[in-house]
Write a protein that holds these residues in place. Structure first.
Motif, PDB file in Angstrom:
ATOM      1  N   SER A 175      -7.024   6.245   9.478  1.00 37.26           N
ATOM      2  CA  SER A 175      -7.920   5.736   8.526  1.00 37.26           C
ATOM      3  C   SER A 175      -9.234   4.933   9.078  1.00 37.26           C
ATOM      4  O   SER A 175     -10.422   3.979   8.494  1.00 37.26           O
ATOM      5  N   VAL A 206       0.555  -4.185   3.478  1.00 36.85           N
ATOM      6  CA  VAL A 206      -0.878  -3.021   4.133  1.00 36.85           C
ATOM      7  C   VAL A 206       0.322  -2.523   5.452  1.00 36.85           C
ATOM      8  O   VAL A 206       0.327  -2.972   6.322  1.00 36.85           O
ATOM      9  N   ILE A 259      -9.286  -8.116   7.007  1.00 27.24           N
ATOM     10  CA  ILE A 259     -10.147  -6.801   6.153  1.00 27.24           C
ATOM     11  C   ILE A 259     -10.491  -6.819   5.731  1.00 27.24           C
ATOM     12  O   ILE A 259     -10.660  -7.563   4.267  1.00 27.24           O
ATOM     13  N   LEU A 265      -8.423   1.833  10.830  1.00 22.64           N
ATOM     14  CA  LEU A 265      -8.415   0.930  11.040  1.00 22.64           C
ATOM     15  C   LEU A 265      -7.214   0.882  12.120  1.00 22.64           C
ATOM     16  O   LEU A 265      -7.170   0.125  13.239  1.00 22.64           O
ATOM     17  N   SER A 284       0.613  -1.418  -0.239  1.00 22.86           N
ATOM     18  CA  SER A 284      -0.155  -0.414  -0.011  1.00 22.86           C
ATOM     19  C   SER A 284       1.102   1.151   0.193  1.00 22.86           C
ATOM     20  O   SER A 284       2.272   1.380   0.472  1.00 22.86           O
ATOM     21  N   ILE A 322      -3.481   4.717   2.476  1.00 21.97           N
ATOM     22  CA  ILE A 322      -4.645   4.318   3.260  1.00 21.97           C
ATOM     23  C   ILE A 322      -5.841   3.674   1.979  1.00 21.97           C
ATOM     24  O   ILE A 322      -5.756   3.636   0.827  1.00 21.97           O
ATOM     25  N   ASN A 341       0.014   1.200   5.500  1.00 17.95           N
ATOM     26  CA  ASN A 341      -0.095   2.380   5.665  1.00 17.95           C
ATOM     27  C   ASN A 341      -1.607   2.930   6.625  1.00 17.95           C
ATOM     28  O   ASN A 341      -2.163   3.909   6.553  1.00 17.95           O
ATOM     29  N   GLU A 342      -1.915   2.571   7.021  1.00 14.04           N
ATOM     30  CA  GLU A 342      -3.297   2.300   7.927  1.00 14.04           C
ATOM     31  C   GLU A 342      -2.584   3.094   9.551  1.00 14.04           C
ATOM     32  O   GLU A 342      -1.803   2.529   9.410  1.00 14.04           O
ATOM     33  N   TYR A 355     -12.298  -4.164  10.128  1.00 16.81           N
ATOM     34  CA  TYR A 355     -11.049  -5.006  10.794  1.00 16.81           C
ATOM     35  C   TYR A 355     -11.463  -6.071  11.750  1.00 16.81           C
ATOM     36  O   TYR A 355     -12.424  -5.517  12.481  1.00 16.81           O
ATOM     37  N   LYS A 359      -3.501  -3.046  12.286  1.00 16.39           N
ATOM     38  CA  LYS A 359      -3.469  -3.459  11.155  1.00 16.39           C
ATOM     39  C   LYS A 359      -2.949  -3.589   9.924  1.00 16.39           C
ATOM     40  O   LYS A 359      -3.260  -4.578   9.067  1.00 16.39           O
ATOM     41  N   ASN A 360      -2.045  -3.111   9.773  1.00 19.65           N
ATOM     42  CA  ASN A 360      -0.882  -3.212   8.953  1.00 19.65           C
ATOM     43  C   ASN A 360      -0.298  -4.570   9.065  1.00 19.65           C
ATOM     44  O   ASN A 360      -0.245  -4.960  10.506  1.00 19.65           O
TER      45      ASN A 360
END
Length: 190
Positions: A101, A94, A70, A103, A49, A52, A96-97, A59, A107-108
């Motif tokens: 965002s 992932v 997700i 999330l 990513s 976001i 950039n959460e 999530y 959650k990345n």
């Protein structure tokens, strides 16, 4: 030479600095992490990513990260990550959460596309089996991005320690180790 007492501080040099400047503990920690990541690289991802995720995703942490996924309530809208539309089975980083965002950075991570969007279906990303426990996450080196988007042919390194999956933030920096093309060894005779 003066003796340094207490806890003196100094500016941290860039990771590419190869001079005789002082090395802070932050500089040394990054250098050691980069060296370890080069020895223990992760399984590559197809895309990473650059922003976001789209469609206001939600999530679900599964069981302490195992089976975590997700998804979005938006159906029939393909997932697009950094200009690339992933296919079933693609691995995605992932990264950039964040708090803005919805999330959050917890959650990345590395996910696999387990469902594509279709009529009445939303896309689903499931935490990769080799990246769904704290020991998996903490013991993975630099994550190479193989093919797509602005992050193609880069690698990303986790800079945070994860104790609880789904709670602790996962933050990444671009892996920056670039060994010198030529090494000169100077010896002196006795």
């Amino acid at each position: 030479s003066p003796a340094l007492t207490t806890s003196p501080t100094a500016p941290t040099q860039s990771t590419t600095d190869n001079s005789t400047k002082l090395a802070t503990t932050a500089f040394v920690t990054t250098a050691v992490s980069n060296a370890l990541a080069g020895v223990n690289p992760a399984v590559a991802v197809e895309v990473a990513s650059a922003a976001i995720l789209p469609n206001t995703p939600t999530y679900n942490n599964g069981v302490s990260g195992i089976g975590a996924f997700i998804t979005t309530v938006t159906t029939n809208t393909a997932l697009v990550v950094d200009g690339y539309t992933p296919i079933l089975g693609d691995r995605i980083l992932v990264k950039n959460e964040g708090d803005t965002s919805g999330l959050g950075a917890a959650k990345n991570g590395v996910y696999t596309v387990t469902q594509l969007a279709a009529i009445g279906l939303a896309w689903i990303l499931t935490r990769a089996l080799d990246y769904d426990t704290s020991s998996d996450i903490n013991n993975t080196g630099a994550i190479p991005v193989e093919n797509h988007g602005s992050n193609a042919l880069t690698s990303w390194l986790l800079t945070s320690l994860v104790t609880t999956v789904g709670t602790d933030a996962l933050t990444y920096v671009q892996f920056s180790l670039r060994p010198p093309s030529e090494v000169t060894i100077t010896t002196t005779g006795n």
